[in-house]
Write a protein that holds these residues in place. Structure first.
Motif, PDB file in Angstrom:
ATOM      1  N   GLU A  10       4.317 -17.052   9.168  1.00 33.82           N
ATOM      2  CA  GLU A  10       5.104 -17.845   8.224  1.00 33.82           C
ATOM      3  C   GLU A  10       4.932 -19.342   8.481  1.00 33.82           C
ATOM      4  N   ASP A  18       5.362 -12.802  13.328  1.00 32.46           N
ATOM      5  CA  ASP A  18       6.148 -13.241  12.170  1.00 32.46           C
ATOM      6  C   ASP A  18       6.242 -14.762  12.131  1.00 32.46           C
ATOM      7  N   ARG A  77       1.573 -20.870   7.298  1.00 31.17           N
ATOM      8  CA  ARG A  77       1.396 -21.199   5.871  1.00 31.17           C
ATOM      9  C   ARG A  77       1.658 -22.676   5.611  1.00 31.17           C
ATOM     10  N   LYS A 134      12.522 -18.440   8.459  1.00 37.29           N
ATOM     11  CA  LYS A 134      12.733 -19.420   7.398  1.00 37.29           C
ATOM     12  C   LYS A 134      12.297 -20.785   7.904  1.00 37.29           C
TER      13      LYS A 134
END
Length: 486
Positions: free
Chosen positions: A142, A138, A145, A120
């Motif tokens: 993420e 991972d 982006r 997150k």
């Protein structure tokens, strides 16, 4: 905090039956565990069992009684309480690649965090929360982006929690520091099944100790860490040099890393170059010296910072090109695949002539023995000045280098040859004046409590022992580079 912190009601539910464990059979305990467990419970009778029990390092062939794959923190609490009640050894896997095989057990319980891979990202504050099973890929996918990246080792398959809690060095470390120094908060499940938040202002002593020796105190379920800006494309790749160039290249790289900007990351490794047309004829079948470069700054700046090395020692092959950092980590994955493996490590305080002689001699031996191996050297010589001090012993000395012999093979009959080569290098290094005897648990195949104690230093060791006595007095979490509670 955005993590799935367990509520008091959740924890009360997971303890059902634990209070009268002495009166329960193993079947009763397992039935209690199954009730409300959100993840997966894998037994030897299940068809997927063999895949989950296997270790990335094929030197280990263990058969746990259960593989528990939690879906969240509450499941981790249930898994810990079950293992205690059933009196079963517990192994924790957040990526499953540690060379000492700590993440597997014979007859015990493997807590496999591979379902807990959430990342997150908070783009405005340039931070990310990562679950305990999140991998380097991972994080990069993420964070990428949002034009961000973090410290996660050098491969997509590395478990970020495992590597960073015990150190962590990667392409972004010159800018961000060691992975352990980027950790801002943690959530951990202790040996008694308690969920704790660790931060500079909450459980601060455990926050200090868990960053550097975290596997000793519990299972890390969430980590919050700092990120930094990463361009879509950067100058990244490898400069390949012949054995004859190696010593001089090492000396120049030693100078460059001390003056380079924080946008530049470099490390050196030696390995035997395949005898294939894709490689320069001068290198085929010989041990080469590869300088790996990652520069996330301005392109002109990157070219200028590399100019002294390129001009003084033109490489046999120049593979430094514009590419994405994520693509580079994908390429790095291909270097280490499931097989029999051995790693060792020591820190030297300076890249002296006798250290360089030990490196070149060992690289030649690697070629003579026809090993699939790497002799890796990482400059961490800028020292560390973290915002929040941790227990990590390695990487504190200006001018220091990390020296790592890594070797990979398939046939058990070749164990002695491969491990012997690594041990021979470590023995030679021990005679060098700058040898520090400081180990680094993330890449040590051979557990050695005495060496751990010497590495941490007596003051730090005694603080860690006190924490172990407080949070894990029975040494439930002992499958690690262990700190005994007494």
């Amino acid at each position: 905090m955005t993590a799935d912190v367990a509520t008091s009601a959740d924890l009360e539910h997971t303890s059902a039956g634990a209070g009268n464990a002495a009166a329960q059979t193993p079947a009763d305990l397992l039935a209690d565990l199954r009730y409300g467990f959100n993840g997966e419970i894998v037994t030897p009778a299940d068809p997927e069992y063999d895949g989950y029990r296997r270790h990335f390092n094929r030197r280990f062939d263990k058969h746990p009684a259960l593989v528990l794959r939690p879906a969240n923190t509450v499941d981790v609490v249930a898994a810990v309480r079950y293992a205690r009640a059933a009196d079963l050894e517990i192994a924790v896997s957040c990526g499953g690649t540690h060379p000492a095989g700590f993440s597997r057990t014979d007859g015990g319980v493997v807590v496999d965090l591979s379902l807990m891979r959430a990342v997150k990202v908070e783009p405005m504050e340039q931070t990310a929360w990562l679950q305990g099973g999140a991998l380097g890929g991972d994080l990069y996918a993420e964070a990428g982006r949002h034009g961000l990246g973090g410290v996660m080792g050098w491969m997509r398959t590395t478990g970020v929690g495992g590597v960073n809690v015990h150190g962590g060095w990667g392409p972004l470390s010159p800018k961000l520091g060691w992975g352990v120094d980027t950790i801002l908060e943690m959530e951990i499940v202790t040996a008694d099944g308690e969920v704790l938040r660790l931060a500079p202002n909450e459980n601060s002593e455990l926050f200090w100790g868990a960053r550097g020796a975290g596997g000793n105190f519990g299972i890390v379920t969430w980590v919050k860490q700092k990120l930094c800006r990463v361009p879509e494309k950067a100058l990244i790749g490898t400069l390949m040099y012949t054995p004859e160039q190696g010593p001089d290249v090492l000396r120049l790289v030693d100078e460059l890393v001390m003056t380079a900007s924080e946008d530049m990351s470099m490390f050196v490794y030696s390995s035997v170059v395949p005898d294939e047309p894709a490689y320069p004829e001068a290198l085929r079948g010989r041990h080469g010296f590869m300088v790996v470069v990652v520069h996330i700054g301005d392109r002109d700046q990157a070219v200028e910072e590399l100019r002294p090395l390129r001009e003084a020692y033109p490489p046999a092959l120049d593979g430094v090109v514009e590419r994405s950092l994520y693509d580079f980590t994908c390429e790095m994955d291909s270097f280490i695949v499931p097989c029999r493996q051995w790693y060792d490590f020591v820190e030297v305080e300076a890249l002296t002539d006798d250290v360089i002689e030990a490196v070149t001699t060992s690289a030649q031996r690697m070629e003579e023995l026809e090993l699939t191996a790497e002799l890796t050297l990482v400059a961490v010589g800028r020292g560390r000045d973290p915002e929040h001090p941790s227990a990590l012993a390695v990487g504190n000395r200006p001018g220091a280098w990390l020296m790592m012999p890594d070797t990979f093979w398939e046939d058990e009959a070749d164990d002695e040859k491969n491990i012997g080569w690594a041990d021979e290098f470590m023995t030679t290094l021990s005679t060098c004046e700058s040898h520090s005897d400081i180990g680094y648990g993330n890449v040590q195949s051979r557990p050695d409590v005495d060496r751990e104690r010497r590495s941490f230093g007596e003051e730090t060791w005694q603080r860690l022992v006190a924490l172990k006595r407080q949070y894990d007095p029975e040494n439930l979490f002992h499958l690690n580079h262990n700190i005994p509670p007494a």
